[in-house]
Design a protein around this motif. Structure first.
Motif, PDB file in Angstrom:
ATOM      1  N   VAL A 199       0.839  -1.198   0.000  1.00 59.68           N
ATOM      2  CA  VAL A 199       0.000   0.000   0.000  1.00 59.68           C
ATOM      3  C   VAL A 199       0.877   1.252   0.000  1.00 59.68           C
ATOM      4  O   VAL A 199       0.506   2.301  -0.561  1.00 59.68           O
ATOM      5  CB  VAL A 199      -0.958  -0.019   1.210  1.00 59.68           C
ATOM      6  N   HIS A 200       2.067   1.153   0.590  1.00 59.44           N
ATOM      7  CA  HIS A 200       3.056   2.230   0.548  1.00 59.44           C
ATOM      8  C   HIS A 200       3.542   2.442  -0.884  1.00 59.44           C
ATOM      9  O   HIS A 200       3.663   3.582  -1.360  1.00 59.44           O
ATOM     10  CB  HIS A 200       4.223   1.873   1.475  1.00 59.44           C
ATOM     11  N   PHE A 203       0.757   4.069  -3.053  1.00 56.05           N
ATOM     12  CA  PHE A 203       0.590   5.486  -2.743  1.00 56.05           C
ATOM     13  C   PHE A 203       1.681   6.321  -3.411  1.00 56.05           C
ATOM     14  O   PHE A 203       1.397   7.370  -4.021  1.00 56.05           O
ATOM     15  CB  PHE A 203       0.635   5.689  -1.223  1.00 56.05           C
ATOM     16  N   ILE A 431      -5.405  -3.389   7.362  1.00 57.03           N
ATOM     17  CA  ILE A 431      -4.747  -2.621   6.301  1.00 57.03           C
ATOM     18  C   ILE A 431      -5.325  -1.209   6.216  1.00 57.03           C
ATOM     19  O   ILE A 431      -4.616  -0.258   5.859  1.00 57.03           O
ATOM     20  CB  ILE A 431      -4.859  -3.364   4.952  1.00 57.03           C
ATOM     21  N   GLU A 432      -6.611  -1.063   6.588  1.00 53.90           N
ATOM     22  CA  GLU A 432      -7.214   0.270   6.598  1.00 53.90           C
ATOM     23  C   GLU A 432      -6.577   1.169   7.650  1.00 53.90           C
ATOM     24  O   GLU A 432      -6.546   2.392   7.489  1.00 53.90           O
ATOM     25  CB  GLU A 432      -8.722   0.156   6.857  1.00 53.90           C
ATOM     26  N   TYR A 435      -2.670   1.946   6.502  1.00 51.59           N
ATOM     27  CA  TYR A 435      -2.524   2.948   5.436  1.00 51.59           C
ATOM     28  C   TYR A 435      -2.241   4.338   5.993  1.00 51.59           C
ATOM     29  O   TYR A 435      -1.238   4.972   5.597  1.00 51.59           O
ATOM     30  CB  TYR A 435      -3.779   2.923   4.568  1.00 51.59           C
ATOM     31  N   THR A 438       1.215   4.540   7.503  1.00 54.72           N
ATOM     32  CA  THR A 438       2.262   4.631   6.474  1.00 54.72           C
ATOM     33  C   THR A 438       2.364   6.048   5.916  1.00 54.72           C
ATOM     34  O   THR A 438       3.469   6.555   5.676  1.00 54.72           O
ATOM     35  CB  THR A 438       1.957   3.636   5.351  1.00 54.72           C
ATOM     36  N   TYR A 483      -6.298  10.323   0.363  1.00 53.92           N
ATOM     37  CA  TYR A 483      -6.801   9.904   1.666  1.00 53.92           C
ATOM     38  C   TYR A 483      -8.104  10.551   2.121  1.00 53.92           C
ATOM     39  O   TYR A 483      -9.005   9.840   2.600  1.00 53.92           O
ATOM     40  CB  TYR A 483      -5.751  10.098   2.760  1.00 53.92           C
ATOM     41  N   ARG A 489      -9.292   6.418  -1.824  1.00 55.42           N
ATOM     42  CA  ARG A 489      -8.260   5.572  -1.189  1.00 55.42           C
ATOM     43  C   ARG A 489      -7.972   4.358  -2.073  1.00 55.42           C
ATOM     44  O   ARG A 489      -8.085   3.202  -1.670  1.00 55.42           O
ATOM     45  CB  ARG A 489      -8.699   5.162   0.211  1.00 55.42           C
ATOM     46  N   ILE A 492      -5.429   1.296  -1.214  1.00 57.02           N
ATOM     47  CA  ILE A 492      -5.887   0.157  -0.402  1.00 57.02           C
ATOM     48  C   ILE A 492      -6.481  -0.922  -1.304  1.00 57.02           C
ATOM     49  O   ILE A 492      -6.181  -2.117  -1.158  1.00 57.02           O
ATOM     50  CB  ILE A 492      -6.911   0.624   0.651  1.00 57.02           C
TER      51      ILE A 492
END
Length: 638
Positions: A199-200, A203, A431-432, A435, A438, A483, A489, A492
């Protein structure tokens, strides 16, 4: 003998049952990952693999324990906590040594990459150079400091350095992706851990896709940071606190110490840095400046405001010369090793990866054993529960602040994101929630760079600070893009899709790392060196094809009626072009070949030795028993 024949014939009549599926696909081994996917109970219909697992307490309740049991429970929990902190410390130290090993292997190559200013003027080339250099040195701080030193020395303009900073932001996310690969043992843990790490990546890549063209077209990052610096009278400040080094240095300085100024020297064109080793030998030195007499061609070449005279037709003058006196050697284990940087780097790379993998496995095991019962319930509630209505939307922004603060404390976004990756894998952090943590880590690593830039000398303060602010504003703009509104988002959703893919085909994780962080940046760099005409001629058709495939995929799932009949599925293409199953079969067969050629050869040798031992024992057995045994063995082999 009749009973013997009757007894021996019984195993011959046994026929192995052939599974219909195996009969249909004889070339597919039983351990193929395709068959594993079909046997996975976690992926049955009606079960969401992204739901956090229930960490149940299977032990005895505290109220049911006697005094001795309670004492043992407390001692065991304390010991596990101490071991967890110890393994976490070794984990962080191994990341530090891993960074040093990458610098030894590719540090000078990174300096050489930065030397080609003609290539750096191309924003796309600058972006991939930032990615490659950060992957090579495993530290965005190191690559950013090289860029700052080049800007300060006038070798690179601030506007040209902005894409390199964006690339450094992408390259730093490779560390936690490598850490996620270490959790490939359990399918669902690997799914969550890999998604939490990538997810990093998504983004950073999505932010670059939007902000890099905008920066090239308008220069808004450069203009905005220039306006901020011109508006405030910023004075030189103190250096950034180095809290993590204080903790890890007692161990890491006894393993290796590097002279990072060598990489900066190569990048800035210092010829003396080319022949220097990155391994620091003298840790304590002193610079002494003496006034010495030197000869010059003429009086016009004399040092200003210094004594100048002519003696025997030779012009003399006085000049200050600085000499470095070595006082004390370093104490690391390679200080007396007569090995090149590459050999030391490869040794440390192997050892640090081994330590990293071992510590990660032990940390996950300890966390799984500790996070049970009420402790697990409390931790999961604290980390994953939102504020009550109507303040639920503030929870994510608090997580961003926490991530920025923790990264500021440890001074490494790689360490922080690598530390939360196992927690995402075992289901403690969703994971939510990972995020925004991160995203906060991205901000935290830029604030330390800003403080470090403020410690620069007055003549280089403005440029150094402007580059650091570009990094900060880039991450803030990325957060504003991906975000605040839940529908935006996208990282994700992309990370979950990639997590599902890598959970089904685990070899795809290694392919993803190779493609995203090595092959793609190297290809773009090669095209950039060939010229912008080649880059545009090859890049534009590839980009158009990728956009076309993405649009068609979205329409196939959302509104297929608007597509031509031939494009409503990809079945018209060869199967390897739209499915991973043929590739999975090839990878599985390759792994089977390696296993049979390497492992089974050793197994066959052991079986031959056992058979030889059995034959030697038959000499001393009863002849009748030997005949009966031979019959059974012969019949069973048939």
């Amino acid at each position: 003998m009749a009973p013997l024949c009757e007894k021996a014939s019984q195993p011959v009549t046994l026929q192995p049952e052939i599974d219909a599926k195996d009969a249909a696909e004889p070339g597919l081994p039983s351990h193929s990952t395709v068959s594993l996917d079909e046997k996975e109970p976690e992926e049955e219909e009606g079960e969401d693999p992204w739901d956090l697992p229930e960490l149940q307490d299977n032990g005895v309740k505290w109220s049911d324990l006697d005094t001795r049991g309670k004492v043992l429970r407390v001692l065991t929990s304390t010991l596990k906590l101490v071991l967890l902190l110890g393994f976490l410390y070794l984990f962080v130290c191994s990341l530090d040594v891993l960074s040093s090993s990458f610098q030894l292997v590719g540090g000078k190559a990174a300096g050489d990459i930065f030397k080609d200013n003609a290539v750096l003027s191309n924003p796309v080339a600058g972006l991939v150079i930032g990615v490659l250099v950060t992957v090579l040195v495993q530290s965005s701080s190191t690559s950013s400091s090289i860029v700052v030193s080049m800007v300060s020395s006038g070798l690179l303009e601030v506007r040209s350095a902005v894409p390199i900073i964006m690339g450094a932001n992408i390259g730093t996310s490779v560390t936690n992706t490598i850490v996620a690969v270490m959790q490939a043992g359990d399918r669902n843990e690997f799914r969550r851990a890999f998604a939490g790490a990538t997810v990093h990546d998504f983004f950073n890549w999505l932010s670059v896709l939007v902000l890099l063209p905008l920066e090239v077209a308008s220069g808004f990052l450069y203009k905005l940071t220039k306006l901020i610096i011109d508006s405030f009278q910023i004075q030189t400040g103190a250096d950034a606190p180095d809290l993590l080094k204080v903790i890890t240095e007692p161990l890491t300085k006894n393993i290796i110490e590097l002279d990072s100024s060598v990489i900066s020297g190569i990048a800035t064109g210092d010829p003396a840095a080319r022949n220097k080793s990155l391994i620091k030998i003298w840790c304590k030195t002193q610079k002494v400046t003496n006034l010495v007499n030197i000869t010059v061609p003429g009086i016009a070449n004399c040092t200003p405001d210094a004594l100048c005279w002519v003696e025997n037709n030779i012009t003399w003058t006085e000049q200050n010369q600085t000499e470095t006196i070595n006082l004390k050697k370093c104490t690391h284990i390679f200080v007396h090793a007569d090995l090149p940087d590459l050999a030391v780097g490869l040794i440390l790379l192997a050892l640090s990866l081994l330590a990293l993998c071992t510590c990660l496995i032990l940390i996950v095991k300890l966390l799984n054993s500790m996070l049970k019962g009420q402790v697990a319930v409390v931790i999961k509630k604290v980390l994953n529960t939102d504020f009550p209505f109507p303040f639920g939307w503030l929870t994510g922004y608090l997580a961003i602040i926490v991530g920025a603060g923790m990264t500021f404390i440890v001074q490494s976004s790689s360490v922080f994101t690598s530390a939360i990756t196992p927690l995402v894998g075992i289901g403690v952090i969703s994971i939510e929630r990972a995020y925004p943590l991160t995203l906060g880590s991205n901000i935290g690593t830029t604030t330390t760079a800003i403080l470090a830039a403020m410690a620069s000398p007055g003549e280089t303060l403005a440029n150094s600070l402007q580059i650091s602010l570009c990094h900060f504003v880039f991450n803030i703009c990325g957060i504003l893009l991906w975000y605040p509104i839940p529908i935006t988002r996208i990282p994700i959703r992309l990370a979950k899709a990639l997590g599902n893919r890598t959970a089904k085909y685990r070899w795809f994780a290694a392919l993803y790392l190779f493609l995203c962080f090595f092959l793609f940046p190297l290809s773009v760099l090669g095209l950039s060196i060939a010229g912008w005409q080649v880059l545009v001629g090859v890049g534009v058709p590839v980009v158009v094809l990728v956009v076309f495939v993405i649009v068609v995929n979205i329409m196939q799932s959302r509104c297929p009626r608007f597509l031509p009949s031939c494009l409503r599925s990809w079945d018209f293409l060869p199967k390897p072009l739209h499915s991973f199953k043929p590739w999975d079969r090839k990878v599985t067969l390759a792994m089977t070949f390696c296993r049979t050629r390497c492992c089974c050869k050793c197994c066959n040798d052991e079986e031959k030795d056992e058979m030889k031992g059995d034959e030697s024992l038959e000499v001393y057995d009863n002849p009748a028993l030997s005949i009966e045994d031979e019959g059974i063995v012969f019949a069973t082999s048939l």
